[in-house]
Design a protein around this motif. Structure first.
Motif, PDB file in Angstrom:
ATOM      1  N   ARG A  16     -11.232   8.910  -1.487  1.00 44.43           N
ATOM      2  CA  ARG A  16     -12.261   8.279  -0.689  1.00 44.43           C
ATOM      3  C   ARG A  16     -11.834   7.007  -0.441  1.00 44.43           C
ATOM      4  O   ARG A  16     -11.411   6.464  -0.319  1.00 44.43           O
ATOM      5  CB  ARG A  16     -13.090   7.977  -2.431  1.00 44.43           C
ATOM      6  N   ASN A  17     -13.190   6.338   0.205  1.00 43.04           N
ATOM      7  CA  ASN A  17     -13.642   5.417   0.676  1.00 43.04           C
ATOM      8  C   ASN A  17     -12.744   4.042  -0.113  1.00 43.04           C
ATOM      9  O   ASN A  17     -13.435   3.970  -1.415  1.00 43.04           O
ATOM     10  CB  ASN A  17     -14.943   5.362   1.043  1.00 43.04           C
ATOM     11  N   ARG A  18     -12.184   3.423   0.476  1.00 43.20           N
ATOM     12  CA  ARG A  18     -11.385   2.271  -0.289  1.00 43.20           C
ATOM     13  C   ARG A  18     -12.099   1.405  -1.483  1.00 43.20           C
ATOM     14  O   ARG A  18     -11.902   0.739  -2.132  1.00 43.20           O
ATOM     15  CB  ARG A  18     -10.392   1.873   0.366  1.00 43.20           C
ATOM     16  N   LEU A  19     -13.432   0.898  -0.262  1.00 42.25           N
ATOM     17  CA  LEU A  19     -14.572   0.521  -0.722  1.00 42.25           C
ATOM     18  C   LEU A  19     -14.923   0.577  -1.846  1.00 42.25           C
ATOM     19  O   LEU A  19     -15.442  -0.136  -3.770  1.00 42.25           O
ATOM     20  CB  LEU A  19     -15.088   0.328  -0.122  1.00 42.25           C
ATOM     21  N   GLU A  20     -15.234   2.517  -1.531  1.00 43.59           N
ATOM     22  CA  GLU A  20     -15.463   3.001  -3.078  1.00 43.59           C
ATOM     23  C   GLU A  20     -15.093   2.631  -4.255  1.00 43.59           C
ATOM     24  O   GLU A  20     -14.877   2.762  -5.394  1.00 43.59           O
ATOM     25  CB  GLU A  20     -16.061   4.357  -2.917  1.00 43.59           C
ATOM     26  N   ILE A  21     -13.755   3.130  -3.904  1.00 45.51           N
ATOM     27  CA  ILE A  21     -12.565   3.713  -5.209  1.00 45.51           C
ATOM     28  C   ILE A  21     -12.231   1.455  -6.231  1.00 45.51           C
ATOM     29  O   ILE A  21     -12.286   2.090  -6.989  1.00 45.51           O
ATOM     30  CB  ILE A  21     -11.244   3.162  -4.928  1.00 45.51           C
ATOM     31  N   GLY A  22     -12.234   1.090  -4.944  1.00 45.03           N
ATOM     32  CA  GLY A  22     -12.568  -0.439  -5.787  1.00 45.03           C
ATOM     33  C   GLY A  22     -13.647  -1.146  -6.189  1.00 45.03           C
ATOM     34  O   GLY A  22     -13.056  -1.252  -7.685  1.00 45.03           O
TER      35      GLY A  22
ATOM     36  N   ASP B  88      -4.652  -6.299  11.069  1.00 43.57           N
ATOM     37  CA  ASP B  88      -5.273  -5.432  12.202  1.00 43.57           C
ATOM     38  C   ASP B  88      -6.031  -4.688  11.204  1.00 43.57           C
ATOM     39  O   ASP B  88      -5.552  -3.137  10.288  1.00 43.57           O
ATOM     40  CB  ASP B  88      -4.838  -4.727  13.387  1.00 43.57           C
ATOM     41  N   GLU B  89      -7.235  -4.912  10.824  1.00 41.98           N
ATOM     42  CA  GLU B  89      -7.366  -3.532   9.484  1.00 41.98           C
ATOM     43  C   GLU B  89      -8.290  -2.679   9.929  1.00 41.98           C
ATOM     44  O   GLU B  89      -8.557  -1.960   9.616  1.00 41.98           O
ATOM     45  CB  GLU B  89      -9.041  -4.586   8.868  1.00 41.98           C
ATOM     46  N   THR B  90      -8.440  -2.733  11.409  1.00 44.48           N
ATOM     47  CA  THR B  90      -8.948  -1.237  11.991  1.00 44.48           C
ATOM     48  C   THR B  90      -7.422  -0.095  12.357  1.00 44.48           C
ATOM     49  O   THR B  90      -8.154   1.059  12.206  1.00 44.48           O
ATOM     50  CB  THR B  90      -9.187  -1.885  13.774  1.00 44.48           C
ATOM     51  N   VAL B  91      -6.424  -0.707  11.970  1.00 41.78           N
ATOM     52  CA  VAL B  91      -5.555   0.393  12.033  1.00 41.78           C
ATOM     53  C   VAL B  91      -5.037   0.586  10.690  1.00 41.78           C
ATOM     54  O   VAL B  91      -4.515   0.685   9.701  1.00 41.78           O
ATOM     55  CB  VAL B  91      -4.115  -0.374  12.326  1.00 41.78           C
ATOM     56  N   PRO B  92      -4.785   2.195  10.904  1.00 39.50           N
ATOM     57  CA  PRO B  92      -4.638   2.699   9.446  1.00 39.50           C
ATOM     58  C   PRO B  92      -3.986   2.830   9.001  1.00 39.50           C
ATOM     59  O   PRO B  92      -2.399   3.007   9.887  1.00 39.50           O
ATOM     60  CB  PRO B  92      -5.069   4.464  10.229  1.00 39.50           C
ATOM     61  N   ARG B  93      -3.910   2.395   7.610  1.00 38.66           N
ATOM     62  CA  ARG B  93      -2.679   2.567   6.867  1.00 38.66           C
ATOM     63  C   ARG B  93      -2.444   3.171   5.661  1.00 38.66           C
ATOM     64  O   ARG B  93      -3.128   3.863   4.913  1.00 38.66           O
ATOM     65  CB  ARG B  93      -2.322   0.743   5.779  1.00 38.66           C
ATOM     66  N   PHE B  94      -1.412   4.205   5.258  1.00 39.91           N
ATOM     67  CA  PHE B  94      -1.456   4.887   4.586  1.00 39.91           C
ATOM     68  C   PHE B  94      -0.867   5.383   3.816  1.00 39.91           C
ATOM     69  O   PHE B  94       1.109   5.210   3.598  1.00 39.91           O
ATOM     70  CB  PHE B  94      -0.710   6.553   5.486  1.00 39.91           C
ATOM     71  N   ALA B  95      -0.845   5.494   1.787  1.00 34.74           N
ATOM     72  CA  ALA B  95       0.545   5.314   1.285  1.00 34.74           C
ATOM     73  C   ALA B  95       1.327   6.803   1.825  1.00 34.74           C
ATOM     74  O   ALA B  95       1.098   7.851   2.199  1.00 34.74           O
ATOM     75  CB  ALA B  95      -0.872   5.796  -0.052  1.00 34.74           C
TER      76      ALA B  95
ATOM     77  N   PHE C 255       0.554  -1.141   0.330  1.00 37.32           N
ATOM     78  CA  PHE C 255      -0.286  -0.697   0.222  1.00 37.32           C
ATOM     79  C   PHE C 255       0.999   1.622  -0.036  1.00 37.32           C
ATOM     80  O   PHE C 255       0.328   2.236   0.048  1.00 37.32           O
ATOM     81  CB  PHE C 255      -0.992  -0.594   1.356  1.00 37.32           C
ATOM     82  N   TYR C 256       1.922   1.052   0.003  1.00 37.22           N
ATOM     83  CA  TYR C 256       2.841   2.046   0.175  1.00 37.22           C
ATOM     84  C   TYR C 256       2.540   2.993  -1.099  1.00 37.22           C
ATOM     85  O   TYR C 256       2.746   4.097  -1.296  1.00 37.22           O
ATOM     86  CB  TYR C 256       4.843   2.303   0.732  1.00 37.22           C
ATOM     87  N   PHE C 257       2.469   1.991  -1.894  1.00 38.91           N
ATOM     88  CA  PHE C 257       2.929   2.853  -3.988  1.00 38.91           C
ATOM     89  C   PHE C 257       1.085   2.820  -4.266  1.00 38.91           C
ATOM     90  O   PHE C 257       0.970   3.702  -4.918  1.00 38.91           O
ATOM     91  CB  PHE C 257       2.824   2.181  -4.377  1.00 38.91           C
ATOM     92  N   ASP C 258       0.447   2.739  -3.436  1.00 34.15           N
ATOM     93  CA  ASP C 258      -1.591   2.449  -4.156  1.00 34.15           C
ATOM     94  C   ASP C 258      -2.127   3.607  -3.098  1.00 34.15           C
ATOM     95  O   ASP C 258      -2.100   3.941  -2.024  1.00 34.15           O
ATOM     96  CB  ASP C 258      -1.537   1.253  -2.820  1.00 34.15           C
ATOM     97  N   ARG C 259      -2.117   4.948  -4.187  1.00 35.16           N
ATOM     98  CA  ARG C 259      -2.648   5.978  -3.921  1.00 35.16           C
ATOM     99  C   ARG C 259      -4.522   5.232  -3.618  1.00 35.16           C
ATOM    100  O   ARG C 259      -4.563   6.749  -3.109  1.00 35.16           O
ATOM    101  CB  ARG C 259      -2.835   7.030  -5.107  1.00 35.16           C
ATOM    102  N   SER C 260      -5.051   5.383  -3.604  1.00 35.24           N
ATOM    103  CA  SER C 260      -6.338   4.352  -3.482  1.00 35.24           C
ATOM    104  C   SER C 260      -6.285   4.446  -1.327  1.00 35.24           C
ATOM    105  O   SER C 260      -7.001   4.357  -1.182  1.00 35.24           O
ATOM    106  CB  SER C 260      -6.897   3.061  -3.695  1.00 35.24           C
ATOM    107  N   TYR C 261      -4.810   4.260  -0.452  1.00 30.33           N
ATOM    108  CA  TYR C 261      -4.370   4.129   0.671  1.00 30.33           C
ATOM    109  C   TYR C 261      -4.175   5.770   1.138  1.00 30.33           C
ATOM    110  O   TYR C 261      -3.449   5.766   1.948  1.00 30.33           O
ATOM    111  CB  TYR C 261      -3.281   3.265   0.867  1.00 30.33           C
ATOM    112  N   ALA C 262      -3.883   7.039   0.016  1.00 34.13           N
ATOM    113  CA  ALA C 262      -3.172   8.021   0.320  1.00 34.13           C
ATOM    114  C   ALA C 262      -4.070   8.948   1.227  1.00 34.13           C
ATOM    115  O   ALA C 262      -5.317   9.011   1.382  1.00 34.13           O
ATOM    116  CB  ALA C 262      -3.427   9.420  -1.124  1.00 34.13           C
TER     117      ALA C 262
ATOM    118  N   HIS D 245      -7.520  -7.472   3.095  1.00 38.63           N
ATOM    119  CA  HIS D 245      -8.107  -6.503   3.031  1.00 38.63           C
ATOM    120  C   HIS D 245      -6.877  -5.503   2.358  1.00 38.63           C
ATOM    121  O   HIS D 245      -7.650  -4.012   2.219  1.00 38.63           O
ATOM    122  CB  HIS D 245      -8.299  -5.559   4.311  1.00 38.63           C
ATOM    123  N   HIS D 246      -6.352  -6.077   1.721  1.00 40.61           N
ATOM    124  CA  HIS D 246      -5.923  -4.835   1.008  1.00 40.61           C
ATOM    125  C   HIS D 246      -6.265  -5.237  -0.759  1.00 40.61           C
ATOM    126  O   HIS D 246      -5.944  -6.493  -1.605  1.00 40.61           O
ATOM    127  CB  HIS D 246      -4.236  -5.261   0.795  1.00 40.61           C
TER     128      HIS D 246
END
Length: 457
Positions: free
Chosen positions: A244-250, A349-356, A233-240, A282-283
């Motif tokens: 928007r919510n990643r489910l909507e982006i997906g 843990d899916e609840t922990v935020p992850r950011f690109a 997810f470091y390079f994945d802009r959907s995690y920026a 969840h990625h």
């Protein structure tokens, strides 16, 4: 008669092995002028005769001018009387008048091309001057010009932006999925390099108890990276941040990935190493989401097979994504004991935020040299590989730089610790984070990548 006897005596004693008439031997040479427009054959006995005859051929009659003539080889080497003895007959020699510029073969070819297509060469001259005068500032100008066209930056799918995918060997159907996997390649590269440095060390080869501990460490790294999905997810802009919510982006940019997940796995070589994983992920753009359910053989009893698929055996691959990861070695018998890993694997843990590391448009900023708080070049060291294929290629020159160096500090410390005692999980987690996560990794422009020793206080 006495002269012949004396000559034979000298030859038998090795004093003179030359033929009697060697002084009179005539040799032929090709002589041309400096610009190669005229050429003559010259037969001579010695260097002075060559020079005299060559001057006559080129109508150099003034004695003073003759004295200042030089004879050269085609590479520009000047010939004198002594060196002339080693020059082979039929060699091409160049007669150069005083004040004439020596022209190499490349110069002659260039002048010929200029005559054939002056307009083309003139353009080349202009480009050459552009690239040699004040290069850094002009690269910045070119970069700004390249970055002006944002028309297709936000496009994501292969169908919407086919030029972005034109030379990529991948089955990824969105930019986000491709960038996710390229980041995973880079992180896995650090695993391969770490394992290689450990296995080639004296500690690993000579200390049995240390080798057993190091095998546990390597297995922990593999299993934990599998759990963390190599931080794609470091390079994945959907995690920026702010995306928007990643489910909507997906839903909007990754529908084809969902469709592929329901089909039998049919992955390219850069994705096959993930095909065995059917664990919950969840990625959204992780390769395990594509074809995972159909892989069908993941179970607690197949951990060896899973690790072999998720991590091809280590190789010496650069950390940039200029080259693809490919298996090159087979697992050895000594590695079997590594399956018995005594360390608890941290759960994702899916609840922990992850950011690109990029913003929602996909723009990356250089973190700067390892010893600085920020990049000294500011906006000049930014790049958006989502914008165009050309910037994607340029992004491959950006590197992850370990602030605390992996090869010079982290691994040597691990090897020393393995000789003394068992390695605690707390220390191992700390080491893992420093090798594989942005806790110690800085994404830097090639100018800010300091490959010298990092003396961290």
């Amino acid at each position: 008669m006495s002269v012949i006897v004396d000559r034979l005596r000298r030859i038998m004693k090795g004093e003179d092995s030359r033929p009697v008439n060697d002084e009179k031997e005539i040799k032929g040479y090709r002589v041309t002028n400096a610009d190669r427009t005229r050429r003559f054959g010259v037969a001579c006995k010695n260097f002075q005769e060559l020079k005299s005859k060559a001057c006559a051929k080129f109508n150099i009659l003034n004695p003073d001018e003759r004295d200042r003539v030089t004879i050269c080889l085609v590479d520009g080497s000047v010939i004198d009387d002594e060196y002339f003895q080693s020059v082979e007959p039929q060699t091409t020699l160049i007669l150069q008048r005083h004040g004439e510029k020596f022209l190499s073969d490349a110069d002659i070819l260039y002048n010929t091309l200029r005559q054939v297509n002056l307009e083309f060469i003139t353009t080349g001259d202009a480009i050459s001057r552009f690239l040699t005068e004040n290069l850094k500032s002009k690269i910045a100008v070119l970069n700004k010009a390249l970055n002006k066209n944002n028309e297709k930056t936000r496009l994501s799918s292969r169908e919407d932006h086919p030029d972005w995918f034109k030379n990529l060997e991948t089955t990824a159907t969105t930019k986000e999925a491709y960038m996710h996997r390229r980041c995973q390649d880079r992180i896995r590269c650090y695993l391969y390099k770490t394992i290689d440095q450990i296995k080639t060390s004296d500690v690993y080869s000579k200390n049995e108890s240390a080798r057993r501990r190091l095998l546990h460490v390597m297995t922990y790294f593999k299993l934990q990276l599998k759990e963390d999905h190599c931080f794609g997810f470091y390079f994945d802009r959907s995690y920026a941040r702010g995306a928007r919510n990643r489910l909507e982006i997906g839903r909007s940019i990754g529908e084809k990935e969902e469709e592929e997940a329901e089909k039998p796995a049919n992955l390219s070589s850069d994705e096959a190493d993930f095909s065995a994983s059917v664990f919950s992920c969840h990625h959204f753009h992780c390769p395990c989401k594509i074809g995972a359910a159909s892989a069908g053989f993941w179970s607690p009893w197949n951990s060896n097979r899973f690790l072999a698929e998720f991590f091809p055996e280590e190789n010496d691959t650069d950390e940039t994504d200029a080259r693809r990861i490919s298996p090159v070695k087979k697992t050895t018998a000594n590695d079997k004991s590594a399956d018995l890993c005594p360390y608890e694997i941290g759960k994702n843990d899916e609840t922990v935020p992850r950011f690109a590391l990029c913003n929602s448009d996909g723009e990356f900023r250089c973190d700067g040299v390892w010893s600085a708080d920020r990049c000294a070049y500011a906006d000049r060291h930014t790049i958006n590989p989502y914008r165009s294929y050309e910037e994607l290629v340029l992004f491959s020159t950006w590197n992850f730089d370990h602030r605390i160096e992996r090869s010079r500090t982290l691994i040597p410390n691990l090897l020393r610790a393995s000789e003394e005692k068992a390695i605690s999980r707390e220390d191992l987690v700390h080491l893992y984070e420093n090798i594989f996560t942005v806790k110690n990794l800085r994404l830097v422009h090639i100018v800010c990548h300091d490959k010298g020793a990092h003396r961290v206080q």
